[in-house]
Design a protein around this motif. Structure first.
Motif, PDB file in Angstrom:
ATOM      1  N   LEU A 294       0.838  -1.200   0.000  1.00 56.15           N
ATOM      2  CA  LEU A 294       0.000   0.000   0.000  1.00 56.15           C
ATOM      3  C   LEU A 294       0.873   1.250   0.000  1.00 56.15           C
ATOM      4  O   LEU A 294       0.623   2.203  -0.741  1.00 56.15           O
ATOM      5  N   ARG A 297       2.586   1.773  -3.384  1.00 56.65           N
ATOM      6  CA  ARG A 297       1.664   2.251  -4.419  1.00 56.65           C
ATOM      7  C   ARG A 297       1.393   3.738  -4.293  1.00 56.65           C
ATOM      8  O   ARG A 297       1.203   4.423  -5.281  1.00 56.65           O
ATOM      9  N   ASN A 298       1.321   4.204  -3.032  1.00 54.50           N
ATOM     10  CA  ASN A 298       0.900   5.588  -2.820  1.00 54.50           C
ATOM     11  C   ASN A 298       2.048   6.551  -2.587  1.00 54.50           C
ATOM     12  O   ASN A 298       1.832   7.734  -2.405  1.00 54.50           O
ATOM     13  N   ARG A 302       6.578   7.497  -7.306  1.00 53.64           N
ATOM     14  CA  ARG A 302       6.427   6.119  -7.755  1.00 53.64           C
ATOM     15  C   ARG A 302       6.612   5.988  -9.263  1.00 53.64           C
ATOM     16  O   ARG A 302       6.863   4.919  -9.776  1.00 53.64           O
TER      17      ARG A 302
END
Ligand code: UDP
Ligand code: MG
Length: 314
Positions: A294, A297-298, A302
């Protein structure tokens, strides 16, 4: 501009005039166009005034002053953002690195043979017990983990192509691992040059014993981040699954034994506790994996892939 000389410093007022004069002499003899970027990392002595005075005499001298001490990595990072030369050469401010090495380092990096050349203090004038021996160990581990064949990762004297320093972010105490950061960013042509090392003439060393603990922890994170930062579940998942399967199978085995002979006591068996623990550890590793996924991803940056060139696109 040919060369940016980048010099991070903390309380080095006595060394600066001598260092600047020496660099200027080398630059003039070789007819390099250059700048010297001093980064005052929160000095409490008169280093910044000395830099001001040097700039009045020579406009090639430039300076950045931090409001407080952020560390050598932060100092290098800021100077890398500001540097304008084709080749960036970093050196310590304490006169332990010799500016006479500049011309050869420049030519090594300016040819297409190397992206980065790191100095190697083959003969070293530091305390044997607190520096030289631990640093042998540290270099061996870093060599193994990073697969970069350098003898002296933490040498302050290094030369870089401009695109290398513009591609990397030196944070925390990662100045010890810049060759590793460079390799991750795709620069594989990493060379080494034996350089002259001198005794510290003025002031004191700014790094103590904690350098080894911090350096080692950073090495662990750099290994982990390098391999798994974009896919943490591949690390946690594998170990989580392994633990869970071991725990589950041995619990199943105990349960089957209980089914076959009803007076068999499960809780008297060490295997029972081992399987419970293994299942709990397995589930925890999975949870850590999901949470890291998580976060990954955030996390900002990225999509920050380094693009060398594009054709037919803006
Ligand atoms: N330095 C810095 N910020 C710090 C610690 C050190 O800019 O928080 C500078 C220091 O002034 C010197 C260089 O980093 O120019 C290397 O430090 P030092 O000579 O103390 O390390 P050693 O040679 O003992 O490994
Ligand atoms: Mg030093």
């Amino acid at each position: 501009m040919d060369i940016s000389v980048v010099i991070p410093l903390l309380n080095e007022e006595e060394s600066l005039p001598e260092l600047a004069a020496w660099i200027e002499k080398v630059m003039q003899e070789n007819r390099f166009s250059y700048e010297i970027i001093f980064v005052d990392d929160g000095s409490t002595d008169s280093s910044w005034q000395v830099i001001g005075a040097l700039r009045e005499k020579n406009p090639c001298v430039k300076g950045i002053k931090f409001q407080r001490n952020y560390g050598k990595s932060a100092a290098l990072n800021e100077a890398f953002r500001a540097a304008a030369g084709d080749v960036i050469i970093t050196m310590d401010a304490d006169l332990q690195d010799s500016p006479d090495e500049i011309p050869e380092l420049f030519h090594m990096v300016n040819s297409d043979k190397y992206d980065l050349v790191s100095g190697w203090k083959k003969v070293r004038y530091d305390n044997t017990l607190t520096k030289n021996i631990p640093s042998k160990f540290f270099n061996a581990v870093t060599r193994k983990v990073s697969k970069i064949k350098l003898n002296d990762f933490n040498c302050g004297l290094k030369a870089y192509k401009k695109k290398v320093v513009k591609s990397i972010e030196v944070y925390g105490e990662m100045h010890r691992y810049i060759p590793v950061l460079a390799k991750w960013a795709g620069f594989k042509k990493i060379g080494e040059k034996v350089v002259e090392h001198r005794k510290r003439q003025y002031g004191v060393s700014k790094f103590g014993w904690d350098r080894f603990i911090n350096g080692f922890l950073d090495l662990l994170s750099i290994t982990f981040v390098g391999r798994f930062s974009k896919r943490p579940m591949h690390f946690f998942g594998v170990w989580g699954m392994l633990f869970f399967i071991i725990g589950f199978c041995s619990a199943l085995y105990l349960a089957l034994q209980k089914l076959i002979s009803p007076d068999f006591s499960i809780t008297n068996r060490p295997g029972f506790y081992i399987s419970l623990t293994a299942i709990v550890i397995g589930v925890q590793l999975f949870m850590a994996g999901f949470i890291s996924e998580l976060l990954a991803r955030n996390a900002p940056g990225r999509n920050s892939y380094l693009i060398e060139e594009k054709t037919g696109l803006e």
